[in-house]
Design a protein around this motif. Structure first.
Motif, PDB file in Angstrom:
ATOM      1  N   MET A   1       0.831  -1.202   0.000  1.00 61.64           N
ATOM      2  CA  MET A   1       0.000   0.000   0.000  1.00 61.64           C
ATOM      3  C   MET A   1       0.866   1.252   0.000  1.00 61.64           C
ATOM      4  N   THR A   2       0.425   2.260  -0.738  1.00 57.88           N
ATOM      5  CA  THR A   2       1.097   3.547  -0.785  1.00 57.88           C
ATOM      6  C   THR A   2       0.037   4.630  -0.655  1.00 57.88           C
ATOM      7  N   TRP A   3       0.485   5.882  -0.801  1.00 57.59           N
ATOM      8  CA  TRP A   3      -0.481   6.977  -0.751  1.00 57.59           C
ATOM      9  C   TRP A   3      -1.523   6.850  -1.865  1.00 57.59           C
ATOM     10  N   ARG A   4      -1.150   6.232  -2.990  1.00 55.81           N
ATOM     11  CA  ARG A   4      -2.125   6.042  -4.068  1.00 55.81           C
ATOM     12  C   ARG A   4      -3.250   5.104  -3.629  1.00 55.81           C
ATOM     13  N   THR A   5      -2.893   4.054  -2.907  1.00 52.88           N
ATOM     14  CA  THR A   5      -3.904   3.125  -2.417  1.00 52.88           C
ATOM     15  C   THR A   5      -4.799   3.797  -1.386  1.00 52.88           C
ATOM     16  N   VAL A   6      -4.189   4.556  -0.484  1.00 49.57           N
ATOM     17  CA  VAL A   6      -4.975   5.289   0.512  1.00 49.57           C
ATOM     18  C   VAL A   6      -5.928   6.251  -0.182  1.00 49.57           C
TER      19      VAL A   6
ATOM     20  N   PRO B   1       2.776  -1.532   4.791  1.00 43.18           N
ATOM     21  CA  PRO B   1       3.928  -0.638   4.589  1.00 43.18           C
ATOM     22  C   PRO B   1       3.571   0.847   4.587  1.00 43.18           C
ATOM     23  N   ASN B   2       2.360   1.193   4.997  1.00 40.97           N
ATOM     24  CA  ASN B   2       1.982   2.608   4.988  1.00 40.97           C
ATOM     25  C   ASN B   2       2.798   3.406   5.998  1.00 40.97           C
TER      26      ASN B   2
ATOM     27  N   ASP C   1       2.143   8.646   3.779  1.00 40.41           N
ATOM     28  CA  ASP C   1       1.231   8.020   2.822  1.00 40.41           C
ATOM     29  C   ASP C   1      -0.224   8.255   3.225  1.00 40.41           C
ATOM     30  N   ALA C   2      -0.511   8.060   4.521  1.00 40.07           N
ATOM     31  CA  ALA C   2      -1.874   8.224   5.010  1.00 40.07           C
ATOM     32  C   ALA C   2      -2.334   9.670   4.855  1.00 40.07           C
ATOM     33  N   TYR C   3      -1.491  10.605   5.265  1.00 41.70           N
ATOM     34  CA  TYR C   3      -1.861  12.021   5.235  1.00 41.70           C
ATOM     35  C   TYR C   3      -2.027  12.515   3.798  1.00 41.70           C
ATOM     36  N   LEU C   4      -1.053  12.196   2.942  1.00 43.35           N
ATOM     37  CA  LEU C   4      -1.124  12.651   1.552  1.00 43.35           C
ATOM     38  C   LEU C   4      -2.286  12.010   0.820  1.00 43.35           C
TER      39      LEU C   4
END
Length: 285
Positions: A1-6, A96-97, A101-104
């Protein structure tokens, strides 16, 4: 998971939620509502002369200055505090967040929702403005669209920062209301308090006002946005929502449109960055 997934997961959820749908619908109606009324009036009275483009755009911009900040903050207020209160923040911040990543991801998803609704409303405004209204100005409209989108995203950042930093939905809601009251009312009180403290008795309201008065006043993002709209569609003449400079005050940098643009840009960048820096070191689990 990355910011894109979030971002994609949050955008899917907020699109399906009543709050997200309500925010999108409200932003669209506030943006396009006046233009729709103008189009209906032209349909029912085809022989009448339509209003000027500048008049309608000034009215739309003034309404957005009052309503868009609150709606934008409302659309992002639950982004992180909602995860904390439901307990799902452990999954949001699980490997892996990272917190970045969560904030963006949350910021981008809430920004996309607001921007899409605003852009759709502006398309309606453009269709009516260039199809019906007198003397439309394409350059002024494009500049208005950019300023309006930036203005909305600024308050998405405020709502997200409050959601990331405070400890309950009640606190975040209180923070949103307090922020709006500060910018719409208390900011002027601070300006007048400064005059009271720095001027002798009997000279409180005398013009010209000192330069700092305008530097402080136009730093308010609501005032800065109104200033930009007023320059684009009212030749920077009298506007009831901001203090209008008079002779002796017109040479202040603070009353120029460039200072207003800079103020919007600073708020747009600084608020989410500060919110993130506070969020990084906060115990949210």
């Amino acid at each position: 998971m990355t910011w894109r997934t979030v971002m994609s997961d949050d955008l899917l959820g907020v699109r399906r939620s009543r709050l997200g749908q309500g925010v999108a619908a409200t932003v669209f109606l506030v943006t396009a509502g006046i233009a729709i009324l103008v189009a209906l009036a032209d349909f029912w009275s085809p022989g009448s002369q339509p209003p000027s483009f500048d008049t309608i755009m000034l009215l739309i911009g003034s309404m957005l200055s009052l309503i868009l900040p609150f709606i934008a903050m409302l659309g992002s207020y639950g982004a992180i505090i909602g995860e904390r209160e439901s307990g799902s923040v452990r999954f949001l911040l699980g490997l892996p967040n990272s917190r970045f990543d969560a904030y963006l991801g949350k910021y981008l998803s809430r920004s996309l929702l607001l921007s899409a609704a605003t852009a759709l409303g502006l398309l309606v405004v453009a269709a009516v403005g260039f199809g019906i209204l007198r003397q439309p100005d394409a350059v002024a409209f494009l500049l208005f669209a950019v300023a309006t989108l930036a203005f909305g995203l600024l308050f998405v950042g405020v709502g997200l920062a409050l959601s990331a930093v405070l400890d309950s939905e009640t606190q975040v809601t209180t923070g949103i209301i307090s922020t709006y009251v500060l910018f719409r009312g208390l900011w002027l009180v601070m300006q007048w308090a400064g005059l009271y403290l720095t001027r002798p008795d009997g000279e409180l309201g005398l013009r010209p006002y000192p330069e700092w008065y305008f530097y402080l006043g136009r730093l308010d993002p609501l005032n800065a946005y109104v200033k930009v709209v007023n320059v684009l569609f009212n030749e920077d003449q009298f506007h009831p929502l901001i203090t209008n400079p008079q002779a002796g005050e017109l040479d202040y940098l603070a009353v120029s449109e460039w200072y207003a643009v800079a103020a919007l840009a600073v708020w747009l960048v600084v608020v989410p960055v500060v919110g993130y820096l506070l969020f990084v070191n906060k115990d949210v689990l």
